[in-house]
Design an enzyme around this catalytic site. Structure first.
Site, PDB file in Angstrom:
ATOM      1  N   ASP A 184      51.196  13.498  25.306  1.00 64.52           N
ATOM      2  CA  ASP A 184      50.950  12.421  24.336  1.00 64.52           C
ATOM      3  C   ASP A 184      52.175  11.523  24.153  1.00 64.52           C
ATOM      4  O   ASP A 184      53.306  11.975  24.283  1.00 64.52           O
ATOM      5  CB  ASP A 184      50.536  13.038  22.992  1.00 64.52           C
ATOM      6  CG  ASP A 184      49.915  12.017  22.060  1.00 64.52           C
ATOM      7  OD1 ASP A 184      49.418  10.977  22.536  1.00 64.52           O
ATOM      8  OD2 ASP A 184      49.923  12.257  20.836  1.00 64.52           O
ATOM      9  N   GLY A 185      51.920  10.280  23.837  1.00 65.84           N
ATOM     10  CA  GLY A 185      52.995   9.342  23.502  1.00 65.84           C
ATOM     11  C   GLY A 185      53.250   8.275  24.559  1.00 65.84           C
ATOM     12  O   GLY A 185      54.215   7.524  24.469  1.00 65.84           O
ATOM     13  N   ASN A 186      52.374   8.179  25.540  1.00 64.13           N
ATOM     14  CA  ASN A 186      52.553   7.178  26.603  1.00 64.13           C
ATOM     15  C   ASN A 186      52.553   5.758  26.044  1.00 64.13           C
ATOM     16  O   ASN A 186      53.362   4.919  26.439  1.00 64.13           O
ATOM     17  CB  ASN A 186      51.418   7.277  27.633  1.00 64.13           C
ATOM     18  CG  ASN A 186      51.391   8.607  28.343  1.00 64.13           C
ATOM     19  OD1 ASN A 186      52.323   9.398  28.209  1.00 64.13           O
ATOM     20  ND2 ASN A 186      50.327   8.860  29.090  1.00 64.13           N
ATOM     21  N   HIS A 231      51.209   5.068  30.641  1.00 65.52           N
ATOM     22  CA  HIS A 231      50.422   6.072  31.375  1.00 65.52           C
ATOM     23  C   HIS A 231      50.986   6.243  32.782  1.00 65.52           C
ATOM     24  O   HIS A 231      51.142   7.357  33.268  1.00 65.52           O
ATOM     25  CB  HIS A 231      48.948   5.656  31.451  1.00 65.52           C
ATOM     26  CG  HIS A 231      48.288   5.527  30.106  1.00 65.52           C
ATOM     27  ND1 HIS A 231      48.434   6.481  29.119  1.00 65.52           N
ATOM     28  CD2 HIS A 231      47.481   4.562  29.581  1.00 65.52           C
ATOM     29  CE1 HIS A 231      47.747   6.092  28.050  1.00 65.52           C
ATOM     30  NE2 HIS A 231      47.161   4.939  28.299  1.00 65.52           N
ATOM     31  N   SER A 291      40.584  12.873  26.824  1.00 67.24           N
ATOM     32  CA  SER A 291      39.748  13.664  25.917  1.00 67.24           C
ATOM     33  C   SER A 291      38.363  13.035  25.766  1.00 67.24           C
ATOM     34  O   SER A 291      38.166  11.853  26.085  1.00 67.24           O
ATOM     35  CB  SER A 291      40.413  13.767  24.541  1.00 67.24           C
ATOM     36  OG  SER A 291      40.273  12.551  23.820  1.00 67.24           O
ATOM     37  N   GLU A 351      37.229  12.141  23.194  1.00 66.83           N
ATOM     38  CA  GLU A 351      37.384  11.099  22.167  1.00 66.83           C
ATOM     39  C   GLU A 351      38.067   9.848  22.715  1.00 66.83           C
ATOM     40  O   GLU A 351      38.046   8.795  22.073  1.00 66.83           O
ATOM     41  CB  GLU A 351      38.189  11.631  20.975  1.00 66.83           C
ATOM     42  CG  GLU A 351      37.430  12.626  20.100  1.00 66.83           C
ATOM     43  CD  GLU A 351      37.237  13.981  20.749  1.00 66.83           C
ATOM     44  OE1 GLU A 351      38.143  14.450  21.458  1.00 66.83           O
ATOM     45  OE2 GLU A 351      36.143  14.578  20.575  1.00 66.83           O
ATOM     46  N   ARG A 394      38.801   4.234  23.133  1.00 67.69           N
ATOM     47  CA  ARG A 394      39.869   3.259  23.407  1.00 67.69           C
ATOM     48  C   ARG A 394      39.288   1.970  23.985  1.00 67.69           C
ATOM     49  O   ARG A 394      38.156   1.959  24.481  1.00 67.69           O
ATOM     50  CB  ARG A 394      40.851   3.869  24.396  1.00 67.69           C
ATOM     51  CG  ARG A 394      41.435   5.166  23.863  1.00 67.69           C
ATOM     52  CD  ARG A 394      42.898   5.186  23.974  1.00 67.69           C
ATOM     53  NE  ARG A 394      43.450   6.379  23.337  1.00 67.69           N
ATOM     54  CZ  ARG A 394      44.609   6.897  23.671  1.00 67.69           C
ATOM     55  NH1 ARG A 394      45.304   6.354  24.655  1.00 67.69           N
ATOM     56  NH2 ARG A 394      45.068   7.944  23.024  1.00 67.69           N
ATOM     57  N   LEU A 421      50.803  28.354  41.521  1.00 64.23           N
ATOM     58  CA  LEU A 421      50.556  27.821  40.181  1.00 64.23           C
ATOM     59  C   LEU A 421      49.151  27.235  40.161  1.00 64.23           C
ATOM     60  O   LEU A 421      48.744  26.582  41.123  1.00 64.23           O
ATOM     61  CB  LEU A 421      51.578  26.708  39.878  1.00 64.23           C
ATOM     62  CG  LEU A 421      51.319  25.839  38.641  1.00 64.23           C
ATOM     63  CD1 LEU A 421      51.567  26.651  37.370  1.00 64.23           C
ATOM     64  CD2 LEU A 421      52.224  24.599  38.644  1.00 64.23           C
TER      65      LEU A 421
HETATM   66  C1  IPE Z   1      45.172  13.705  22.941  1.00 66.95           C
HETATM   67  O1  IPE Z   1      45.955  12.606  22.586  1.00 66.95           O
HETATM   68  C2  IPE Z   1      44.507  13.468  24.253  1.00 66.95           C
HETATM   69  C3  IPE Z   1      45.381  13.376  25.419  1.00 66.95           C
HETATM   70  C4  IPE Z   1      46.688  13.507  25.430  1.00 66.95           C
HETATM   71  C5  IPE Z   1      44.711  13.144  26.673  1.00 66.95           C
HETATM   72  P1  IPE Z   1      45.371  11.426  21.676  1.00 66.95           P
HETATM   73  O2  IPE Z   1      46.480  10.435  21.559  1.00 66.95           O
HETATM   74  O3  IPE Z   1      44.098  10.951  22.214  1.00 66.95           O
HETATM   75  O4  IPE Z   1      45.109  12.179  20.304  1.00 66.95           O
HETATM   76  P2  IPE Z   1      45.070  11.599  18.818  1.00 66.95           P
HETATM   77  O5  IPE Z   1      44.108  10.455  18.823  1.00 66.95           O
HETATM   78  O6  IPE Z   1      46.450  11.158  18.480  1.00 66.95           O
HETATM   79  O7  IPE Z   1      44.623  12.762  17.990  1.00 66.95           O
HETATM   80  C1  IPE Z   2      48.492  10.082  25.874  1.00 59.84           C
HETATM   81  O1  IPE Z   2      49.245   8.984  25.423  1.00 59.84           O
HETATM   82  C2  IPE Z   2      47.618   9.740  27.042  1.00 59.84           C
HETATM   83  C3  IPE Z   2      46.181   9.673  26.739  1.00 59.84           C
HETATM   84  C4  IPE Z   2      45.634   9.946  25.597  1.00 59.84           C
HETATM   85  C5  IPE Z   2      45.312   9.280  27.808  1.00 59.84           C
HETATM   86  P1  IPE Z   2      48.633   7.974  24.375  1.00 59.84           P
HETATM   87  O2  IPE Z   2      47.927   6.894  25.115  1.00 59.84           O
HETATM   88  O3  IPE Z   2      47.814   8.689  23.371  1.00 59.84           O
HETATM   89  O4  IPE Z   2      49.948   7.390  23.719  1.00 59.84           O
HETATM   90  P2  IPE Z   2      50.156   7.122  22.165  1.00 59.84           P
HETATM   91  O5  IPE Z   2      49.869   8.408  21.458  1.00 59.84           O
HETATM   92  O6  IPE Z   2      49.200   6.034  21.777  1.00 59.84           O
HETATM   93  O7  IPE Z   2      51.595   6.722  22.059  1.00 59.84           O
HETATM   94 MG    MG Z   3      48.243   9.600  21.626  1.00 60.00          MG
END
Ligand code: IPE
Ligand code: IPE
Ligand code: MG
Length: 236
Positions: free
Chosen positions: A20-22, A37, A65, A67, A71, A132
């Protein structure tokens, strides 16, 4: 990778990562979210090297996910194409490293056929590797997985037992999660491996996923080894 203080005899068998955090990583740099990403690819490969170096047998990463369909269309479309091209770019390298690639998630109509084809090719190419198991959770949701398992049980007219549910999860061979890691400073599960991680040790990192490197994994394993896993019982 600095392994000081890590007992290589007590490495978690299964590590799960919420990558998370891309988007925030990219925004901080004045880039597009999708650049974040793209930058996550290097982190994923580094995490794989870390898992191999540590002797982790199973690494499961959350790539998309159930969910994430919420996006913007452009971002979803990018992620579909990006994951497809990542498999093409990286599968030979993963294969040479001895990595067996698997996927968990719903293979529904929303996932492009081309991507499904790349997934199948990658599974086939790497199926006999033993160093792995890298499982990519794609169009994955823990609730959907449980619903799908319970639906099968109901169709088969079988009893609702933990054993029967486990045998019908997306990958019945997947061991329980020992160490569950989320990057980006968010403290939530977001529907990732809710059944398998019921007794996982949770580690949350402030690092955004594109900055994640094998040393972060080693540090998370060190943290894991400082925990006292009781599974509802008492310490030895
Ligand atoms: C969880 O991250 C899904 C993935 C990393 C693929 P999200 O960024 O979608 O989760 P929320 O919306 O912050 O809960
Ligand atoms: C996680 O990074 C990757 C996916 C959910 C596909 P995010 O796209 O959720 O990055 P943030 O959380 O918005 O920074
Ligand atoms: Mg995220």
């Amino acid at each position: 990778m600095n392994l000081d203080g890590i007992d290589l005899e007590r490495v978690p068998e299964h590590v799960a990562c919420v990558m998370d955090g891309n988007g925030r990583w990219a925004t901080e740099r004045g880039l597009k979210r999708t650049d974040g990403h793209a930058a996550g690819e290097e982190a994923l490969l580094d995490a794989v090297h870390g898992a191999l170096g540590l002797g982790v047998g199973w690494l499961t990463v959350y790539a998309f996910s159930t969910e994430n369909w919420r996006r913007p269309t452009d971002e979803v479309r990018f992620l579909m194409g990006f994951n497809e091209s990542l498999l093409v770019r990286r599968r030979d390298e993963l294969h040479e490293l001895g990595v067996r690639v698997r996927f968990v998630g719903r293979r529904d109509w929303r996932v492009p056929k081309r991507l499904l084809r790349r997934m199948d090719e990658t599974i086939e190419l790497t199926k006999d590797n033993t160093k792995l198991t890298l499982t990519i959770a794609f169009n994955y949701g823990g609730r959907a997985e449980l619903v799908d398992a319970v639906q099968q049980l109901s169709d088969e007219g079988l009893a609702l037992t933990e054993e029967n549910i486990e045998a019908r999860l997306y990958d019945p061979e997947m061991p329980e999660v020992d160490l569950w890691v989320r990057t980006s400073g968010e403290y939530r599960i977001s529907n990732f491996l809710i059944w398998q991680a019921a007794y996982a040790e949770l580690v949350f990192l402030d690092t955004f996923w594109p900055d994640f490197r094998r040393q972060h994994l080693a540090d998370a394993v060190a943290e894991y080894q400082r925990r006292d896993r009781r599974f509802g019982g008492l310490s030895e």
